[in-house]
Write an enzyme that holds these catalytic residues in place. Structure first.
Site, PDB file in Angstrom:
ATOM      1  CB  CYS A 139      -0.914   0.003   1.231  1.00 41.63           C
ATOM      2  SG  CYS A 139      -1.966   1.470   1.373  1.00 41.63           S
ATOM      3  CB  CYS A 145      -2.645   4.833   6.497  1.00 43.22           C
ATOM      4  SG  CYS A 145      -4.273   4.207   6.963  1.00 43.22           S
ATOM      5  CB  CYS A 148      -1.349  -1.438   7.836  1.00 42.46           C
ATOM      6  SG  CYS A 148      -2.748  -2.108   6.914  1.00 42.46           S
ATOM      7  CB  CYS A 240      -8.236   0.496   1.676  1.00 40.85           C
ATOM      8  SG  CYS A 240      -7.654  -0.536   3.040  1.00 40.85           S
ATOM      9  CD  GLN A 355     -14.841 -12.277  13.739  1.00 38.33           C
ATOM     10  OE1 GLN A 355     -14.056 -11.445  13.304  1.00 38.33           O
ATOM     11  NE2 GLN A 355     -14.810 -12.688  14.997  1.00 38.33           N
ATOM     12  CE1 TYR A 397     -20.835 -10.830  26.601  1.00 39.77           C
ATOM     13  CE2 TYR A 397     -19.978 -13.042  26.914  1.00 39.77           C
ATOM     14  CZ  TYR A 397     -20.249 -11.787  27.409  1.00 39.77           C
ATOM     15  OH  TYR A 397     -19.931 -11.481  28.714  1.00 39.77           O
ATOM     16  CG  ASP A 465     -16.828 -13.884  19.925  1.00 38.41           C
ATOM     17  OD1 ASP A 465     -15.845 -13.221  20.306  1.00 38.41           O
ATOM     18  OD2 ASP A 465     -17.229 -13.894  18.744  1.00 38.41           O
ATOM     19  CB  CYS A 492     -11.757  -9.136  19.287  1.00 39.89           C
ATOM     20  SG  CYS A 492     -12.704  -8.161  20.475  1.00 39.89           S
ATOM     21  CD  GLU A 533     -10.774 -11.811  16.564  1.00 43.23           C
ATOM     22  OE1 GLU A 533     -11.492 -12.516  17.283  1.00 43.23           O
ATOM     23  OE2 GLU A 533     -11.072 -10.643  16.222  1.00 43.23           O
TER      24      GLU A 533
END
Length: 543
Positions: A139, A145, A148, A240, A355, A397, A465, A492, A533
């Protein structure tokens, strides 16, 4: 069996965290980063021989703000930022977009003297470290940015780094002695490292010239994209490469639409870009004997009920062996988006959580299935009194039913619970669409779900979750009271996961149970970023 507290190492460095620390904090990443900074300083603190009466070296003199300096990066923190030491090794410079060994030119933008670090802006690499792979950067905005952090690492090194993040999370946030934590598994890779995101939310500020009291003139198109690293200022991003093909097409269309309708955006806005998929089965072919080559599957068609103005208008058509697939880009929060995981169909409100990396979901859900019905670990069972098999699934959840639905065929009955009513409506629709009559959903606060669980605990798998803040103390205590046979904890945020898992491992002496950790593994849902994760699998054991 000895009480669980004997398994913990006590002392100021290893004590369990107190209840106030359980609250979600806006500076959570700062806390994770600070631990890495403190450990780097401690590791490099010079040993002082008190007998030699050697003078203490003076503290480093910090450069003036916005001064450009050269630094050498020592390591990458769990947040994805490089860490470099001052000349006296008593202060740390946070250097984004770098790898260990990089000699970099940076601009110092903020000092936090009381915590022994300074924030810097990355300018350029003077001498690359051995892990740096600039040819892997995909990128043109990388290095500016804020989205990332790791594009300069090979994918193999990214996966290794994320394994270390999980290891450090359990070492720093669980308070458990190492003997209670199994070896962290290798990070599960994403099949796609670019072009994987099925949702993006670029944003832009108020267009210049559109405010009250400004001279009458045509408003100018503002920068549309994401923010600069370490700044609130918007960076104009035309494309992107993390987005899927249809998301990238939709992004270009939405940028054009915003430019043509600037008068509508007095305060700026956030753009929703969400992939939606439709599949149309092909007619089954037959051989000379009239036999069809089609195999019965879960229905794969879904009627697109969105209005034209709820989508970008872009379409990508893909020819598959047994069906034709069309990808569109949804731009309305309340429109319907459709995802397929293998042959499972999921519909959601486009603005709701689901997700964002579809490429990994097939392998991810298969891994969870493999962990659901593992061999018995109940030490109280005997040949004459074998344990009952796990027959029931309780999904806390549950959202729109990702785990409840993909795991449901393994169980006699499955129940998903979520506090969001809209998610439960979608989950029920998804259960019907996938022909799963043994699957139910209830709208309820996860903190009270154990009060009316219809399943025997010793025959139940619990899937958790939670959001980034993790589970509440009340939820964990109710879990220990209920005592499900097996727990799969998906998170997460591996740092709050480590904290919660420790509560389960410690257990409750009065309730007579605790949990052993069977396995811990990271999953790379967001390649090129510092995010990982975590999946932890635990089994109930009697005290």
């Amino acid at each position: 069996m000895a009480g669980p507290n004997k398994n913990f190492r006590h002392g100021p460095k290893r004590q369990r965290r107190t209840e106030p620390k359980r609250k979600e904090k806006s500076n959570e990443l700062d806390e994770v980063l600070q631990l890495d900074i403190d450990k780097l300083l401690k590791k490099n603190k010079p040993e002082v021989d008190s007998a030699a009466d050697a003078p203490t070296p003076p503290p480093s003199t910090l450069p003036e703000l916005f001064t450009e300096i050269e630094v050498t990066v020592e390591e990458i923190s769990s947040t994805g930022d490089g860490l470099a030491l001052s000349e006296n090794k008593d202060h740390v410079y946070i250097v984004p977009f770098t790898v260990p060994g990089d000699k970099a030119l940076v601009k110092v933008v903020r000092h936090v003297k009381q915590l022994s670090y300074s924030v810097t802006d990355f300018l350029k690499v003077i001498e690359p470290g051995p892990q740096r792979r600039d040819d892997a950067i995909g990128c043109k905005y990388f290095g500016k940015c804020s989205g990332c952090q790791l594009q300069m690492l090979s994918y193999e090194d990214q996966l290794a780094h994320k394994k270390r993040i999980v290891e450090k999370a359990y070492a720093n946030f669980s308070g458990l002695i190492p003997e209670l934590i199994p070896a962290i598994g290798d990070t599960f890779p994403s099949p796609q490292q670019y072009g994987y995101r099925t949702k993006l939310t670029p944003h832009f500020p108020a267009p210049p010239g559109s405010g009250k009291g400004t001279p009458e003139s045509e408003p100018q198109v503002p920068p549309i994209g994401f923010t600069y690293k370490n700044q609130r200022r918007h960076l104009d991003i035309e494309d992107c490469p993390l987005g899927t093909d249809i998301i990238r097409q939709g992004y270009k269309s939405e940028r054009k639409r915003v430019a043509e309708n600037l008068a509508k955006y007095k305060k700026g806005a956030t753009i929703l870009l969400r992939e939606t998929t439709s599949r149309t089965p092909k007619e089954a072919s037959t051989d000379a004997n009239g036999s069809s080559d089609s195999k019965p599957t879960i229905p794969i068609t879904y009627e697109n009920k969105n209005k034209p103005e709820q989508e970008s208008g872009d379409v990508i058509t893909i020819d598959r062996p047994t069906y034709t697939e069309e990808k569109r880009c949804v731009t309305d929060q309340n429109a319907t988006s459709v995802e397929y995981i293998d042959d499972y169909l999921f519909t959601n409100k486009a603005g709701a959580f689901f997700q964002n990396n579809n490429s990994i979901l097939s392998g991810f859900t298969e891994y969870i299935r493999q962990q659901s019905l593992a061999p018995n670990t109940d030490t109280s069972s005997t040949a004459a009194n074998p344990p009952s098999p796990i027959k029931y699934l309780l999904d806390a959840y549950s959202g729109s039913g990702l785990f409840t639905i993909t795991l449901s065929p393994l169980f006699k009955s499955s129940l998903g619970v979520d506090v969001a009513g809209d998610s439960i409506i979608s989950a029920r629709d998804n259960a019907r669409a996938n022909s799963l009559p043994n699957t139910g959903f209830a709208a309820a606060d996860a903190a009270t779900l154990f009060k009316d669980v219809p399943y025997p605990a010793d025959q139940t798998l619990l899937v958790i979750d939670p959001p980034r803040k993790g589970c509440s103390e009340d939820f964990l205590q109710q879990l220990l009271t209920y005592g499900p046979r097996r727990v799969v904890y998906v998170s997460c945020n591996v740092h709050t996961q480590a904290r919660d898992v420790a509560v389960m491992v410690q257990g409750d002496q009065k309730k007579g149970l605790r949990y052993d950790i069977e396995s811990i593994r990271g999953f790379d849902f967001f390649p090129q970023t510092g995010h990982v994760e975590g999946v932890a699998v635990l089994n109930k054991v009697a005290i």
